[in-house]
Design a protein around this motif. Structure first.
Motif, mmCIF file in Angstrom:
data_model
loop_
_atom_site.group_PDB
_atom_site.id
_atom_site.type_symbol
_atom_site.label_atom_id
_atom_site.label_comp_id
_atom_site.label_asym_id
_atom_site.label_seq_id
_atom_site.Cartn_x
_atom_site.Cartn_y
_atom_site.Cartn_z
ATOM 1 N N ASN A 11 8.802 1.211 3.054
ATOM 2 C CA ASN A 11 10.046 0.895 2.039
ATOM 3 C C ASN A 11 10.779 2.369 1.692
ATOM 4 O OD1 ASN A 11 11.465 0.270 0.129
ATOM 5 N ND2 ASN A 11 10.125 -0.768 -1.027
ATOM 6 N N ARG B 39 5.994 -0.492 -6.981
ATOM 7 C CA ARG B 39 5.720 -1.808 -7.341
ATOM 8 C C ARG B 39 4.391 -2.104 -7.874
ATOM 9 N NH1 ARG B 39 4.208 -5.827 -3.706
ATOM 10 N NH2 ARG B 39 4.046 -8.027 -4.797
ATOM 11 N N GLN B 40 3.343 -1.129 -7.316
ATOM 12 C CA GLN B 40 1.992 -1.360 -7.918
ATOM 13 C C GLN B 40 1.967 -1.124 -9.198
ATOM 14 O OE1 GLN B 40 0.408 0.951 -4.966
ATOM 15 N NE2 GLN B 40 -0.939 -0.587 -4.108
ATOM 16 N N ASP C 205 12.353 -0.318 -8.436
ATOM 17 C CA ASP C 205 13.385 0.474 -8.143
ATOM 18 C C ASP C 205 14.237 1.006 -9.000
ATOM 19 O OD1 ASP C 205 12.524 0.102 -5.404
ATOM 20 O OD2 ASP C 205 13.793 -1.250 -4.704
ATOM 21 N N GLY D 69 -0.661 -5.179 -5.101
ATOM 22 C CA GLY D 69 -0.125 -5.299 -3.858
ATOM 23 C C GLY D 69 0.243 -6.834 -3.482
ATOM 24 N N MET E 17 0.675 -1.234 0.103
ATOM 25 C CA MET E 17 0.055 0.061 0.088
ATOM 26 C C MET E 17 0.925 1.193 -0.032
ATOM 27 S SD MET E 17 -2.956 1.188 2.660
ATOM 28 C CE MET E 17 -3.802 -0.366 2.795
ATOM 29 N N ASN E 18 0.598 2.282 -1.058
ATOM 30 C CA ASN E 18 1.390 3.487 -0.968
ATOM 31 C C ASN E 18 1.104 4.501 -0.234
ATOM 32 O OD1 ASN E 18 -0.427 4.435 -2.893
ATOM 33 N ND2 ASN E 18 0.816 4.196 -4.504
ATOM 34 N N GLU F 236 11.243 3.186 -1.994
ATOM 35 C CA GLU F 236 10.250 3.422 -3.047
ATOM 36 C C GLU F 236 9.601 4.920 -3.156
ATOM 37 O OE1 GLU F 236 5.761 1.994 -2.773
ATOM 38 O OE2 GLU F 236 7.176 -0.022 -3.161
ATOM 39 N N PRO F 237 9.600 5.444 -4.362
ATOM 40 C CA PRO F 237 9.093 6.890 -4.325
ATOM 41 C C PRO F 237 7.509 6.775 -3.996
ATOM 42 C CG PRO F 237 8.822 5.546 -6.460
ATOM 43 C CD PRO F 237 9.630 4.439 -5.708
ATOM 44 N N ASP G 91 4.254 7.996 -8.393
ATOM 45 C CA ASP G 91 4.858 7.967 -9.813
ATOM 46 C C ASP G 91 3.745 8.333 -10.696
ATOM 47 O OD1 ASP G 91 3.040 5.827 -9.992
ATOM 48 O OD2 ASP G 91 4.743 4.210 -9.678
ATOM 49 N N ILE H 258 3.079 -3.862 -11.128
ATOM 50 C CA ILE H 258 2.049 -5.115 -11.178
ATOM 51 C C ILE H 258 0.926 -4.593 -12.307
ATOM 52 C CG2 ILE H 258 0.422 -6.032 -9.892
ATOM 53 C CD1 ILE H 258 2.293 -5.354 -7.497
ATOM 54 N N GLN I 253 9.855 -5.498 -7.427
ATOM 55 C CA GLN I 253 10.371 -4.323 -6.637
ATOM 56 C C GLN I 253 11.862 -4.145 -7.110
ATOM 57 O OE1 GLN I 253 8.547 -3.102 -3.424
ATOM 58 N NE2 GLN I 253 10.028 -1.701 -4.522
ATOM 59 N N GLN J 294 -2.883 5.701 -1.184
ATOM 60 C CA GLN J 294 -3.895 4.510 -0.754
ATOM 61 C C GLN J 294 -3.882 4.827 0.786
ATOM 62 O OE1 GLN J 294 -1.775 1.205 -2.806
ATOM 63 N NE2 GLN J 294 -3.987 0.428 -2.834
#
Lengths: 147, 73
Positions: free
Chosen positions: A65, B33-34, B27, A146, A1-2, A68-69, A72, B37, B23, A5
């Motif tokens: 994480n 990552r979503q 990166d 996810g 989940m970013n 992770e950006p 995006d 996907i 992942q 979200q």
């Protein structure tokens, strides 16, 4: 989940709690004609809102994480569409708040001025809710994100 | 956001490049990552710069990663 979200879930949660509080208030004070004591607002409402705010801040600040950006190009597109949905909901809400009172109270009917901030608050909640749900629907489409 | 006409070989290319995880690919190309996907499953059509970045990561041309089927209705 970013992050987007997380924020959307947080807003949906907060709005649901606010809605639950409003329903509780309506049932107790208007439905049951029971006046809640001053201590209820003082000792329960304020600490509860502080607790919710605290949970929200910690929830939003945790980033599992670090590499992770935060957002995006897809996130930006999702936010843009959600913003469009929210904007449409504002137009509908403004139209509703302008027209519905005329039908309920009549053309010469009156509303207390204290209703204005409540209406504004409800419109704000609605906009935030629509935005958050639109974000979650777009991320959840296919329900595979996810995994 | 997705395109029925756009297919891709990202999954195959990931496994051909040392079982690269989603992942790791995310990166390398600087997205979440979503997004990988969603792109891999065809639910999201990436921008041209992102498509190029993915192709460069695998060291192949963009046509080897993404295919556009213009015969579909």
């Amino acid at each position: 989940m970013n992050m987007t979200q997380k924020r959307a879930w947080y807003h949906v949660g907060i709005i649901s709690l606010v809605l639950a509080a409003v329903v509780f208030y309506l049932i107790v004070e208007i439905g049951l004609k029971y006046k809640l004591p001053e201590s209820f607002w003082k000792y329960i409402w304020f600490p509860a809102s502080m607790f919710i705010t605290g949970i929200g801040i910690s929830f939003l600040c945790i980033k599992y994480n670090t590499g992770e950006p935060w957002a995006d190009e897809r996130d930006k597109l999702i936010k843009l569409r959600a913003m469009l949905a929210a904007f449409i909901s504002v137009i509908i809400a403004l139209f509703g708040t302008s027209v519905i009172p005329i039908y309920i109270l009549g053309r010469d009917g009156m509303l207390p001025v204290s209703f204005l901030p409540k209406i504004n608050f409800c419109v704000l909640c609605l906009v935030l809710f629509v935005y958050s749900v639109a974000v979650l629907i777009q991320y959840g489409r296919g329900a595979k994100d996810g995994k | 956001m997705g395109s029925d006409r756009l297919s891709n070989n990202i999954r195959r290319l990931r496994f051909e490049h040392g079982q690269m995880t989603q992942q790791e690919l995310a990166d390398k190309v600087g997205v979440t990552r979503q997004t990988i996907i969603a792109t891999e499953s065809g639910r999201y059509a990436p921008s041209l710069p992102l498509a190029f970045k993915i192709a460069q990561t695998f060291g192949v041309s963009i046509e080897q990663v993404f295919q556009y089927d213009d015969e579909k209705p």
